[in-house]
Design a protein around this motif. Structure first.
Motif, PDB file in Angstrom:
ATOM      1  N   THR A  23      -3.541 -31.543  21.878  1.00 46.36           N
ATOM      2  CA  THR A  23      -3.534 -31.381  20.523  1.00 46.36           C
ATOM      3  C   THR A  23      -4.721 -31.932  19.922  1.00 46.36           C
ATOM      4  OG1 THR A  23      -2.286 -32.559  19.694  1.00 46.36           O
ATOM      5  CG2 THR A  23      -1.492 -30.116  20.254  1.00 46.36           C
ATOM      6  N   ASN A  24      -5.789 -32.983  21.206  1.00 46.87           N
ATOM      7  CA  ASN A  24      -6.123 -33.966  20.269  1.00 46.87           C
ATOM      8  C   ASN A  24      -7.702 -33.094  20.655  1.00 46.87           C
ATOM      9  OD1 ASN A  24      -7.914 -36.852  19.832  1.00 46.87           O
ATOM     10  ND2 ASN A  24      -8.130 -36.538  22.523  1.00 46.87           N
ATOM     11  N   ILE A  25      -8.132 -33.571  19.293  1.00 45.20           N
ATOM     12  CA  ILE A  25      -9.220 -33.232  18.614  1.00 45.20           C
ATOM     13  C   ILE A  25     -10.417 -33.939  18.803  1.00 45.20           C
ATOM     14  CG2 ILE A  25      -9.190 -30.767  17.888  1.00 45.20           C
ATOM     15  CD1 ILE A  25      -9.945 -31.763  14.710  1.00 45.20           C
ATOM     16  N   GLU A  26     -10.186 -35.629  18.875  1.00 42.98           N
ATOM     17  CA  GLU A  26     -11.540 -35.835  18.885  1.00 42.98           C
ATOM     18  C   GLU A  26     -12.152 -36.242  20.393  1.00 42.98           C
ATOM     19  OE1 GLU A  26     -12.414 -37.299  15.573  1.00 42.98           O
ATOM     20  OE2 GLU A  26     -13.152 -38.853  17.327  1.00 42.98           O
ATOM     21  N   GLU A  84      -9.609 -27.740  42.878  1.00 43.08           N
ATOM     22  CA  GLU A  84      -9.764 -25.742  42.137  1.00 43.08           C
ATOM     23  C   GLU A  84     -11.142 -25.849  41.303  1.00 43.08           C
ATOM     24  OE1 GLU A  84      -8.139 -22.895  42.830  1.00 43.08           O
ATOM     25  OE2 GLU A  84     -10.125 -22.969  42.343  1.00 43.08           O
ATOM     26  N   SER A  85     -11.875 -25.218  42.062  1.00 39.41           N
ATOM     27  CA  SER A  85     -13.200 -25.980  41.502  1.00 39.41           C
ATOM     28  C   SER A  85     -13.327 -24.863  40.071  1.00 39.41           C
ATOM     29  CB  SER A  85     -14.234 -25.433  42.445  1.00 39.41           C
ATOM     30  OG  SER A  85     -14.594 -24.300  42.924  1.00 39.41           O
ATOM     31  N   ASP A  86     -12.402 -23.649  40.132  1.00 44.81           N
ATOM     32  CA  ASP A  86     -12.372 -22.134  39.555  1.00 44.81           C
ATOM     33  C   ASP A  86     -11.175 -22.876  38.513  1.00 44.81           C
ATOM     34  OD1 ASP A  86     -11.888 -19.686  37.879  1.00 44.81           O
ATOM     35  OD2 ASP A  86     -11.883 -18.805  39.075  1.00 44.81           O
ATOM     36  N   LYS A  87     -12.339 -23.271  37.425  1.00 46.78           N
ATOM     37  CA  LYS A  87     -11.993 -23.763  35.933  1.00 46.78           C
ATOM     38  C   LYS A  87     -10.655 -23.141  35.341  1.00 46.78           C
ATOM     39  CE  LYS A  87     -14.555 -27.568  35.868  1.00 46.78           C
ATOM     40  NZ  LYS A  87     -13.648 -28.997  36.313  1.00 46.78           N
ATOM     41  N   LYS A  88     -11.287 -21.782  35.401  1.00 48.62           N
ATOM     42  CA  LYS A  88      -9.709 -21.082  34.952  1.00 48.62           C
ATOM     43  C   LYS A  88      -8.314 -20.395  35.845  1.00 48.62           C
ATOM     44  CE  LYS A  88      -8.309 -16.798  32.657  1.00 48.62           C
ATOM     45  NZ  LYS A  88      -9.134 -15.286  31.652  1.00 48.62           N
ATOM     46  N   LYS A  89      -8.481 -20.741  37.182  1.00 49.69           N
ATOM     47  CA  LYS A  89      -7.895 -20.949  37.985  1.00 49.69           C
ATOM     48  C   LYS A  89      -6.995 -21.613  37.983  1.00 49.69           C
ATOM     49  CE  LYS A  89      -8.762 -17.632  41.732  1.00 49.69           C
ATOM     50  NZ  LYS A  89      -9.818 -17.799  42.878  1.00 49.69           N
ATOM     51  N   LEU A  90      -7.274 -23.366  37.454  1.00 49.32           N
ATOM     52  CA  LEU A  90      -7.341 -24.647  37.611  1.00 49.32           C
ATOM     53  C   LEU A  90      -6.556 -24.545  37.019  1.00 49.32           C
ATOM     54  CD1 LEU A  90      -7.106 -27.282  38.195  1.00 49.32           C
ATOM     55  CD2 LEU A  90      -9.640 -28.503  37.147  1.00 49.32           C
ATOM     56  N   LEU A 128      -3.853 -22.113  27.062  1.00 52.30           N
ATOM     57  CA  LEU A 128      -4.298 -21.575  27.820  1.00 52.30           C
ATOM     58  C   LEU A 128      -5.582 -20.812  27.336  1.00 52.30           C
ATOM     59  CD1 LEU A 128      -5.190 -21.025  31.588  1.00 52.30           C
ATOM     60  CD2 LEU A 128      -3.112 -19.131  30.727  1.00 52.30           C
ATOM     61  N   GLU A 129      -5.177 -20.085  26.450  1.00 48.19           N
ATOM     62  CA  GLU A 129      -5.798 -19.308  25.980  1.00 48.19           C
ATOM     63  C   GLU A 129      -6.822 -19.799  24.442  1.00 48.19           C
ATOM     64  OE1 GLU A 129      -2.088 -16.236  24.950  1.00 48.19           O
ATOM     65  OE2 GLU A 129      -2.788 -16.905  23.270  1.00 48.19           O
ATOM     66  N   ILE A 130      -6.247 -21.064  24.330  1.00 49.76           N
ATOM     67  CA  ILE A 130      -7.529 -22.225  23.048  1.00 49.76           C
ATOM     68  C   ILE A 130      -7.582 -22.775  23.559  1.00 49.76           C
ATOM     69  CG2 ILE A 130      -7.151 -22.259  20.397  1.00 49.76           C
ATOM     70  CD1 ILE A 130      -4.059 -20.907  20.190  1.00 49.76           C
ATOM     71  N   LEU A 173      -5.697 -28.529  29.838  1.00 49.30           N
ATOM     72  CA  LEU A 173      -5.106 -28.122  31.182  1.00 49.30           C
ATOM     73  C   LEU A 173      -5.537 -28.312  32.094  1.00 49.30           C
ATOM     74  CD1 LEU A 173      -3.320 -24.482  29.694  1.00 49.30           C
ATOM     75  CD2 LEU A 173      -1.804 -27.062  30.082  1.00 49.30           C
ATOM     76  N   GLN A 174      -6.724 -28.267  32.683  1.00 50.16           N
ATOM     77  CA  GLN A 174      -7.698 -28.782  33.516  1.00 50.16           C
ATOM     78  C   GLN A 174      -7.917 -29.973  33.821  1.00 50.16           C
ATOM     79  OE1 GLN A 174     -11.553 -26.833  31.552  1.00 50.16           O
ATOM     80  NE2 GLN A 174     -10.815 -24.580  32.073  1.00 50.16           N
ATOM     81  N   GLN A 175      -7.722 -30.713  32.639  1.00 50.30           N
ATOM     82  CA  GLN A 175      -8.209 -32.207  33.059  1.00 50.30           C
ATOM     83  C   GLN A 175      -6.341 -32.751  33.071  1.00 50.30           C
ATOM     84  OE1 GLN A 175      -9.693 -34.730  29.967  1.00 50.30           O
ATOM     85  NE2 GLN A 175      -7.884 -36.545  30.029  1.00 50.30           N
ATOM     86  N   MET A 176      -5.444 -31.665  33.091  1.00 53.64           N
ATOM     87  CA  MET A 176      -4.264 -32.082  33.435  1.00 53.64           C
ATOM     88  C   MET A 176      -3.977 -32.057  34.727  1.00 53.64           C
ATOM     89  SD  MET A 176      -0.411 -30.628  31.704  1.00 53.64           S
ATOM     90  CE  MET A 176       0.954 -31.353  32.136  1.00 53.64           C
ATOM     91  N   GLY A 177      -4.163 -31.072  35.262  1.00 55.96           N
ATOM     92  CA  GLY A 177      -4.116 -30.155  35.875  1.00 55.96           C
ATOM     93  C   GLY A 177      -5.328 -31.109  37.501  1.00 55.96           C
TER      94      GLY A 177
END
Lengths: 395, 395
Positions: free
Chosen positions: A209-212, A321-327, A302-304, A309-313
């Motif tokens: 949730t961090n926005i900094e 996985e290069s496709d960011k959404k899939k990641l 994922l929606e917002i 999630l990508q960094q976490m993945g």
């Protein structure tokens, strides 16, 4: 990075066998201790008896208050505070999991300042009384979870309204905490798992949730905790006597709440804020409620805010996985799978939560943790509808 | 994991502009401060004047002691202690880099306990006097490097023998440290780089030498610091006014010495232990001496404990190489390249170090930091010959 103060004035004594130092470490604090502990476990496994002996060796008298149950109630804490006052205890020892340790903090306030503990709790309906003093607090965790041994916070449930609320004060920091991983070896797998989920959520909540935009150290520290718990939790659940795994979990519990992993971020604790009304209302284990919420909350992220999630993945699950959404999607899948593997995947319905309480849970979480706004957390901003959506997904 | 106590009783006030809180934060500590600072920089850039004004606004009187140079000397500290005593200062403010902050600590001891600071320093030849009290210490770093703002240690050089020695005490922890990254924006690139190397070595030293098999959290915390400094140091060296990079470095400096990244490990500080005699003898910047030692020490690690380099290669440099030996070698190459890229790659000869002092440097480092043994660090065990080998490689 945001500005912040980090002040952790607790002497943290860590290590296998360190409980033996209890008497010597606390003898300058006072001559009479109120030991605040659970109804069963610390008595059954002999730890309470050991603690009493260690104190008595240094001529410290013990008064036992063993009425604490999970999701500790305000009236029990008031009762403990009264006993500490009548018995003229000099200090309070919390012996147990988060419930016993948090109760010890509440009791220390009531014993010193008088009144009722709920007067000091910010329930969103009144301006709470300010905590200006407390009896000295010593914490001895027997479960790696809440981190109450290393912060100035506590969570207490109102026995009448079922509100479960976090509050904090400088005066709630323990003077000393003795974190002896060997005290945790009798914790059964299920409770061990719940504790580990709590540790993960202490860093996963702000991580997501961090926005900094510029907090690279903090993010890596959070990832360090998540990775280390994910490695060690299954080991400790499989073999409770694995002391190395127990030690790693015990230290992760401390570090997660130390301030270092999240201070400087602009982040919220939405999973915690949504879970508290649930476990307050249904008296279920906090870690179990959290594990039901994790996959559902990840779907909202994922929606917002899929970047997180990508960094976490990439960093937690090492997904290539290069496709960011899939990641991002794969990250949620992996998280779910991990929860399933360790037997912690849960649905709210299995915990006895009823759909018709979703509205109340959502409203309570915003009232209690929304800081006067009509939503939780900054990004994703969770208004009542969004929270109900998460609850439905977690059902 | 080894047993340990972690106690960081310093109130850490962090953030851009936080220096404005100085007067209000310290006014309960005393009415008269000795400000310990360097000969030039904090006067030239106006920070000293600002600090005096902030104190005066809260009716706190200032006495200025601005004789501190890099590798601060015991006789200057004794002089400062005498001034604090004669002037009846209530507390000491260290304003500057590690030299000023460490000097403030030494002065606080001499002012309160009397005697000479060297009496308290463990030089391997005598049993040092125990520090039992000190004037309250406040630290205001203007350089991200030593972390003196967040620990109970100090490094002081003997003006006569040139011994440069680290010592520590609970009484040397600052009461308050104000870590305002905006105070570091005037630090020139070279000094910024030296500071960053010092931060890296505070975690790289234990990272490379730890022999405890099960410290996964600690290792990840060390990696987090290394990665974050490696990202932010070039940015701050390129553009001193990059406040985000400055903030990240300032917080890394604090976290590196907080205890969390290395407590529980069984590790040494060999690069620090070898560098101190060098900068003591030749009066060169500590960070410069360290950067000369890094590649040379990595070569020794390659011979004796290549596993650490492999982990470093995978996690820090993201090297994808299945041949473990190649991986370790590639890690050293990448580290060297990074030092070259930021202009910090150095050889001891360029720093004016003479070959004929290698024997003395090796002997001094073992006598001072060997804890009575005839070697430094556990693994690799560095006896005199091994240290001379490192010095030759770094020459």
């Amino acid at each position: 990075m945001l500005n912040f103060d980090l002040y952790l004035p607790t002497k943290l004594i860590f290590g296998i066998g360190s409980i033996e130092r209890l008497g010597i470490e606390v003898k300058n604090i006072g001559k009479k201790a109120l030991i605040v502990t659970g109804k069963r476990s610390s008595q059954e496994n002999g730890i309470l008896e050991r603690v009493i002996k260690l104190l008595s060796k240094e001529n410290i008298e013990s008064v036992i208050f063993s009425k604490i149950e999970s999701n500790p109630k305000n009236n029990i804490i008031d009762e403990g505070g009264e006993i500490a006052r009548v018995e003229k205890c000099d200090f309070v020892i919390g012996l147990g999991g988060g419930s016993a340790m948090d109760s010890a903090k509440g009791i220390a306030v009531v014993a010193k300042e008088g009144g009722e503990i709920w007067d000091y709790v910010p329930d969103g309906l009144k301006i709470p009384k300010r905590i200006t003093s407390a009896l000295p607090i010593v914490e001895v965790p027997t479960l790696s979870a809440s981190g109450s041994e290393a912060n100035g916070g506590a969570v207490i449930t109102n026995s009448r309204t079922k509100e479960k609320i976090f509050f904090r004060s400088y005066h709630l920091f323990p003077k000393i905490s003795i974190i002896d991983p060997s005290l945790t070896i009798t914790v059964p797998p299920e409770k061990t798992g719940e504790g580990g989920i709590d540790i993960i959520c202490h860093v996963l909540d702000p991580y997501l949730t961090n926005i900094e935009p510029n907090t690279p150290l903090q993010e890596r520290l959070q990832e360090a905790v998540i990775l280390t718990v994910m490695e060690n939790l299954p080991l400790a659940m499989k073999d409770g006597r694995n002391l190395e795994a127990r030690a790693n979990l015990a230290w992760c519990a401390v570090f997660a709440v130390s301030g270092f992993p999240n201070f400087g971020e602009n982040a919220g604790f939405p999973m915690h804020s949504i879970e508290h009304p649930i476990s307050g209302l249904y008296d279920i284990p906090h870690g179990r409620g959290l594990s039901a919420l994790i996959p559902a909350f990840l779907e909202t992220v994922l929606e917002i805010n899929p970047k997180r999630l990508q960094q976490m993945g990439e960093r937690i699950f090492k997904i290539n996985e290069s496709d960011k959404k899939k990641l991002a999607k794969e990250t949620i899948k992996r998280m779910k799978e991990w929860l399933e593997e360790i037997g912690m995947f849960t649905k709210l319905r299995e915990l006895g939560v009823k759909k018709d309480s979703f509205e109340k849970i959502a409203e309570d979480s915003i009232r209690i943790s929304g800081m006067g706004r009509n939503y939780l957390s900054n990004f994703p901003q969770l208004n009542k509808e969004e929270i109900i959506k998460i609850l439905k997904r977690a059902f």
